[in-house]
Scaffold this motif. Structure first.
Motif, mmCIF file in Angstrom:
data_model
loop_
_atom_site.group_PDB
_atom_site.id
_atom_site.type_symbol
_atom_site.label_atom_id
_atom_site.label_comp_id
_atom_site.label_asym_id
_atom_site.label_seq_id
_atom_site.Cartn_x
_atom_site.Cartn_y
_atom_site.Cartn_z
ATOM 1 N N ALA A 52 -1.539 7.389 -10.395
ATOM 2 C CA ALA A 52 -1.686 7.422 -11.741
ATOM 3 C C ALA A 52 -0.360 6.474 -12.482
ATOM 4 O O ALA A 52 -0.543 5.851 -13.552
ATOM 5 C CB ALA A 52 -1.621 8.987 -12.323
ATOM 6 N N ALA A 53 0.632 7.039 -11.949
ATOM 7 C CA ALA A 53 2.065 6.296 -12.418
ATOM 8 C C ALA A 53 1.812 4.745 -12.116
ATOM 9 O O ALA A 53 2.256 3.749 -13.079
ATOM 10 C CB ALA A 53 3.244 6.817 -11.885
ATOM 11 N N ALA A 54 1.409 4.364 -11.285
ATOM 12 C CA ALA A 54 1.265 2.824 -10.714
ATOM 13 C C ALA A 54 0.259 2.233 -11.812
ATOM 14 O O ALA A 54 0.318 0.927 -12.102
ATOM 15 C CB ALA A 54 0.830 2.630 -9.321
ATOM 16 N N LEU A 93 -1.031 -2.607 -1.528
ATOM 17 C CA LEU A 93 -1.512 -1.222 -1.522
ATOM 18 C C LEU A 93 -1.777 -1.287 -3.063
ATOM 19 O O LEU A 93 -2.762 -0.519 -3.511
ATOM 20 C CB LEU A 93 -0.061 -0.437 -1.606
ATOM 21 N N MET A 94 -0.928 -1.642 -3.870
ATOM 22 C CA MET A 94 -1.444 -1.603 -5.423
ATOM 23 C C MET A 94 -2.748 -2.424 -5.671
ATOM 24 O O MET A 94 -3.268 -2.136 -6.556
ATOM 25 C CB MET A 94 -0.267 -2.530 -6.255
ATOM 26 N N ARG A 95 -3.028 -3.478 -4.871
ATOM 27 C CA ARG A 95 -4.274 -3.969 -4.924
ATOM 28 C C ARG A 95 -5.593 -2.912 -4.560
ATOM 29 O O ARG A 95 -6.555 -3.345 -5.094
ATOM 30 C CB ARG A 95 -4.558 -5.298 -4.281
ATOM 31 N N ARG A 96 -5.297 -1.941 -3.929
ATOM 32 C CA ARG A 96 -6.151 -0.964 -3.517
ATOM 33 C C ARG A 96 -6.309 0.102 -4.530
ATOM 34 O O ARG A 96 -7.112 1.384 -4.063
ATOM 35 C CB ARG A 96 -5.878 -0.610 -1.913
ATOM 36 N N LEU A 97 -5.684 0.349 -5.383
ATOM 37 C CA LEU A 97 -5.718 1.352 -6.500
ATOM 38 C C LEU A 97 -7.138 1.573 -6.929
ATOM 39 O O LEU A 97 -7.417 2.844 -7.041
ATOM 40 C CB LEU A 97 -4.493 1.176 -7.540
ATOM 41 N N ASP A 100 -11.057 3.155 -6.032
ATOM 42 C CA ASP A 100 -11.245 4.470 -5.449
ATOM 43 C C ASP A 100 -9.723 5.000 -5.118
ATOM 44 O O ASP A 100 -9.587 5.908 -4.281
ATOM 45 C CB ASP A 100 -12.043 4.358 -4.201
ATOM 46 N N GLY A 101 -8.680 4.205 -5.176
ATOM 47 C CA GLY A 101 -7.271 4.626 -4.767
ATOM 48 C C GLY A 101 -7.212 4.217 -3.422
ATOM 49 O O GLY A 101 -7.850 3.925 -2.805
ATOM 50 N N LEU A 102 -5.954 4.840 -2.909
ATOM 51 C CA LEU A 102 -5.499 4.405 -1.590
ATOM 52 C C LEU A 102 -6.047 5.231 -0.633
ATOM 53 O O LEU A 102 -6.374 6.419 -0.827
ATOM 54 C CB LEU A 102 -3.974 4.834 -1.548
ATOM 55 N N PRO A 103 -6.326 4.717 0.825
ATOM 56 C CA PRO A 103 -6.678 5.653 1.645
ATOM 57 C C PRO A 103 -5.892 6.816 2.198
ATOM 58 O O PRO A 103 -4.413 6.591 2.034
ATOM 59 C CB PRO A 103 -6.828 4.745 3.010
ATOM 60 N N ARG A 104 -6.293 7.980 2.258
ATOM 61 C CA ARG A 104 -5.387 9.063 2.668
ATOM 62 C C ARG A 104 -5.069 9.098 4.403
ATOM 63 O O ARG A 104 -6.127 8.930 5.009
ATOM 64 C CB ARG A 104 -6.034 10.410 2.408
ATOM 65 N N ILE A 105 -4.021 8.727 4.875
ATOM 66 C CA ILE A 105 -3.666 8.440 6.400
ATOM 67 C C ILE A 105 -3.201 9.721 7.073
ATOM 68 O O ILE A 105 -3.807 10.140 8.025
ATOM 69 C CB ILE A 105 -2.700 7.369 6.208
ATOM 70 N N ASP A 106 -2.043 10.221 6.681
ATOM 71 C CA ASP A 106 -1.310 11.428 7.095
ATOM 72 C C ASP A 106 -0.145 11.929 6.154
ATOM 73 O O ASP A 106 0.091 11.146 5.063
ATOM 74 C CB ASP A 106 -1.002 11.274 8.591
ATOM 75 N N THR A 120 7.437 0.447 -7.067
ATOM 76 C CA THR A 120 7.118 -0.989 -6.701
ATOM 77 C C THR A 120 8.028 -1.574 -5.832
ATOM 78 O O THR A 120 8.280 -2.789 -6.019
ATOM 79 C CB THR A 120 7.151 -2.001 -7.900
ATOM 80 N N LEU A 121 8.332 -1.015 -4.863
ATOM 81 C CA LEU A 121 9.068 -1.068 -3.663
ATOM 82 C C LEU A 121 8.467 -1.390 -2.241
ATOM 83 O O LEU A 121 7.777 -0.484 -2.169
ATOM 84 C CB LEU A 121 10.343 -0.154 -3.373
ATOM 85 N N PRO A 122 8.424 -2.372 -1.632
ATOM 86 C CA PRO A 122 7.899 -2.440 -0.185
ATOM 87 C C PRO A 122 8.668 -1.380 0.664
ATOM 88 O O PRO A 122 9.857 -1.274 0.390
ATOM 89 C CB PRO A 122 8.010 -3.736 0.184
ATOM 90 N N PHE A 123 7.791 -0.621 1.148
ATOM 91 C CA PHE A 123 8.288 0.609 2.065
ATOM 92 C C PHE A 123 7.935 0.274 3.626
ATOM 93 O O PHE A 123 6.804 -0.101 3.733
ATOM 94 C CB PHE A 123 7.828 1.872 1.843
#
Length: 239
Positions: A52-54, A93-97, A100-106, A120-123
């Protein structure tokens, strides 16, 4: 496994990388005693709030229009990468918002992805127990092994000469600065000790980088209050 503070103290950024982008800094954050596992209510709450913040930050713009993401595109071009084909991790990641939002991974990956898109930091997120020595950011000579998956099969690739890569004594852990991580050090549901790499370019400030590290620490402690966290700011004005 090496003491985390000693291990962080041994991490380095090669002079050739600093010459490419003198404004580059990184927050390296270790977390031990983590509670990994499948995505759950806690990680879902953190990631949904970050999505939501992004979306609010984007406000209808394309991700690369944000100043820090634009700076990363310039950094990719500086060592010969094409950011339209191999995007900085946070832009991808932000292009996948939407829609449907980001995939849930773990649990752990969901939390660090959440802080990445919110700041907005690459992690990068790595299993520290799988490392061979401390992390080093270098420009590759092209012979370094990079283990990954292609077509569903495990393969070993090699970076382009001059490519900016994270590596340890065994090989490349992340290609093109923050584009793709190797399989050897990937976080899994069994991970209990991790390294997080928070990549920073101007116009983001050191204070903003530390704020993102604070948010990551808060998220990790929400997963398991007994986690022990250490960090180091390396590069640029911190050297």
């Amino acid at each position: 496994m090496t003491d985390p503070q000693e291990w962080l103290a041994a991490a380095t950024i090669d002079d050739a990388v600093s010459a490419l982008r003198p404004d580059y800094r990184v927050v390296l954050l270790t977390a031990d005693g983590l509670q990994g596992g499948p995505s759950d209510e806690v990680s879902e709450r953190v990631l949904a709030a970050a999505e939501a913040a992004a979306r609010e930050r984007l406000d209808g713009r394309r991700p690369e229009e944000l100043p820090h993401l634009a700076a990363w595109r310039e950094a990719y071009r500086a060592f010969g990468a094409k950011p339209q084909r191999t995007r900085p991790s946070v832009e991808a990641l932000m292009r996948r918002l939407d829609p449907d939002g980001l995939p849930r991974i773990d649990r752990i990956t969901d939390v660090y992805n959440a802080v990445s898109i919110a700041s907005t930091l690459p992690f990068g997120g790595e299993d520290r127990a799988a490392y061979a020595g401390p992390p080093r950011l270098v420009r590759a000579d092209g012979t370094e092994p990079f283990d990954t998956v292609a077509g569903g099969e495990a393969v070993v690739e090699h970076p382009e000469p001059g490519e900016v890569v994270w590596r340890d004594a065994a090989g490349v852990t992340c290609r093109r600065w923050n584009w793709r991580q190797c399989t050897r050090t990937s976080i899994t549901t069994a991970t209990t000790s991790a390294l997080f790499i928070l990549d920073v370019l101007d116009p983001l400030t050191d204070d903003e980088a530390h704020a993102a590290a604070d948010a990551l620490t808060e998220g990790l402690l929400a997963l398991g209050p007994d986690a022990v966290v250490h960090r180091r700011l390396l590069g640029g004005r911190a050297s």
